[in-house]
Design an enzyme around this catalytic site. Sequence first.
Site, mmCIF file in Angstrom:
data_model
loop_
_atom_site.group_PDB
_atom_site.id
_atom_site.type_symbol
_atom_site.label_atom_id
_atom_site.label_comp_id
_atom_site.label_asym_id
_atom_site.label_seq_id
_atom_site.Cartn_x
_atom_site.Cartn_y
_atom_site.Cartn_z
ATOM 1 N N GLY A 14 0.779 -1.242 0.000
ATOM 2 C CA GLY A 14 0.000 0.000 0.000
ATOM 3 C C GLY A 14 0.808 1.288 0.000
ATOM 4 O O GLY A 14 0.294 2.339 0.401
ATOM 5 N N LYS A 89 -6.077 -9.106 -7.839
ATOM 6 C CA LYS A 89 -7.182 -9.833 -8.491
ATOM 7 C C LYS A 89 -7.395 -9.255 -9.893
ATOM 8 O O LYS A 89 -7.262 -8.047 -10.077
ATOM 9 C CB LYS A 89 -8.471 -9.603 -7.707
ATOM 10 C CG LYS A 89 -8.985 -10.785 -6.943
ATOM 11 C CD LYS A 89 -10.397 -10.528 -6.439
ATOM 12 C CE LYS A 89 -10.943 -11.737 -5.731
ATOM 13 N NZ LYS A 89 -10.201 -12.136 -4.550
ATOM 14 N N LEU A 91 -9.976 -8.150 -12.468
ATOM 15 C CA LEU A 91 -11.398 -7.795 -12.448
ATOM 16 C C LEU A 91 -12.107 -8.369 -13.669
ATOM 17 O O LEU A 91 -11.522 -8.461 -14.755
ATOM 18 C CB LEU A 91 -11.545 -6.273 -12.420
ATOM 19 C CG LEU A 91 -11.002 -5.592 -11.149
ATOM 20 C CD1 LEU A 91 -10.881 -4.092 -11.349
ATOM 21 C CD2 LEU A 91 -11.870 -5.911 -9.938
ATOM 22 N N HIS A 107 1.517 0.317 -13.332
ATOM 23 C CA HIS A 107 2.270 -0.892 -13.666
ATOM 24 C C HIS A 107 3.769 -0.568 -13.658
ATOM 25 O O HIS A 107 4.182 0.460 -14.198
ATOM 26 C CB HIS A 107 1.837 -1.398 -15.051
ATOM 27 C CG HIS A 107 2.497 -2.683 -15.417
ATOM 28 N ND1 HIS A 107 2.102 -3.885 -14.882
ATOM 29 C CD2 HIS A 107 3.560 -2.950 -16.217
ATOM 30 C CE1 HIS A 107 2.889 -4.839 -15.359
ATOM 31 N NE2 HIS A 107 3.780 -4.289 -16.164
HETATM 32 C C1 GRF Z 1 3.635 -1.316 -7.438
HETATM 33 O O1 GRF Z 1 4.980 -1.505 -7.779
HETATM 34 C C2 GRF Z 1 2.792 -1.284 -8.683
HETATM 35 O O2 GRF Z 1 3.479 -0.897 -9.827
HETATM 36 C C3 GRF Z 1 2.350 -2.710 -8.840
HETATM 37 O O3 GRF Z 1 2.238 -3.209 -7.542
HETATM 38 C C4 GRF Z 1 3.088 -2.493 -6.659
HETATM 39 C C5 GRF Z 1 2.285 -2.079 -5.474
HETATM 40 O O4 GRF Z 1 3.061 -1.586 -4.427
HETATM 41 N N1 GRF Z 1 1.137 -2.753 -9.605
HETATM 42 P P1 GRF Z 1 2.349 -0.908 -3.173
HETATM 43 O O5 GRF Z 1 1.342 -1.907 -2.618
HETATM 44 O O6 GRF Z 1 1.696 0.350 -3.637
HETATM 45 O O7 GRF Z 1 3.445 -0.635 -2.181
#
Ligand code: GRF
Length: 185
Positions: A14, A89, A91, A107
């Site tokens: 998070g 998940k 969607l 991403h």
């Molecule tokens: C991030 O690196 C994002 O690019 C990917 O998942 C990770 C989430 O990290 N989709 P966090 O939970 O926000 O620390």
Amino acid sequence: MVKKKACVFISGSGTNLRSIIKNSRDYNFPINVSLVVSDNKCARGIFYARKFSIPYICINSNRHKFEKIILNLLIKKKIKLICLAGFMKILSKKFIRNFKGKIINIHPSLLPKYKGLNTFQRVLKCNEKLTGCTVHFVNETLDGGKIILKKKVNISEQDNIKTLKKKVQFEEYRAYSSAIRKIYS
Ligand code: GRF
């Protein structure tokens, strides 16, 4: 300024959630985080929802049940934007169609390169010199929706998965909020 109500979906640490919440405290930021949704009751990100007194819900069940509960809640709470931030998940098409153009994701690569999981491993294995992150709209194809913005990160000879992840995530925090600003500008 009337802020739009947003919801952030998480599954893990998070840190993007934390950054969005912090930026949303800015008077000129276009959204308020009104709800945090997790599909994992152990997600560390829930800590930030608690810390910043944001309502949260954890639903640890199959996709059908998860989406049914969440859809009702999102409508009830008048949520206008869903930010996926490390949400694991996938969607359903039906859910995405219900929120067409209102779901965004971050991403950890320069899309369309390196869609899917384990991006840092794959980027390093291919000896890339440049990577980054991408914020994009979510459509029915995995990591395939319209790109909102990208931020680049240089890869050094010394980088490993851990250092690269740290560098990319640092850019993610700025990228996500810039993308939200851009959508509403
Ligand atoms: C991030 O690196 C994002 O690019 C990917 O998942 C990770 C989430 O990290 N989709 P966090 O939970 O926000 O620390």
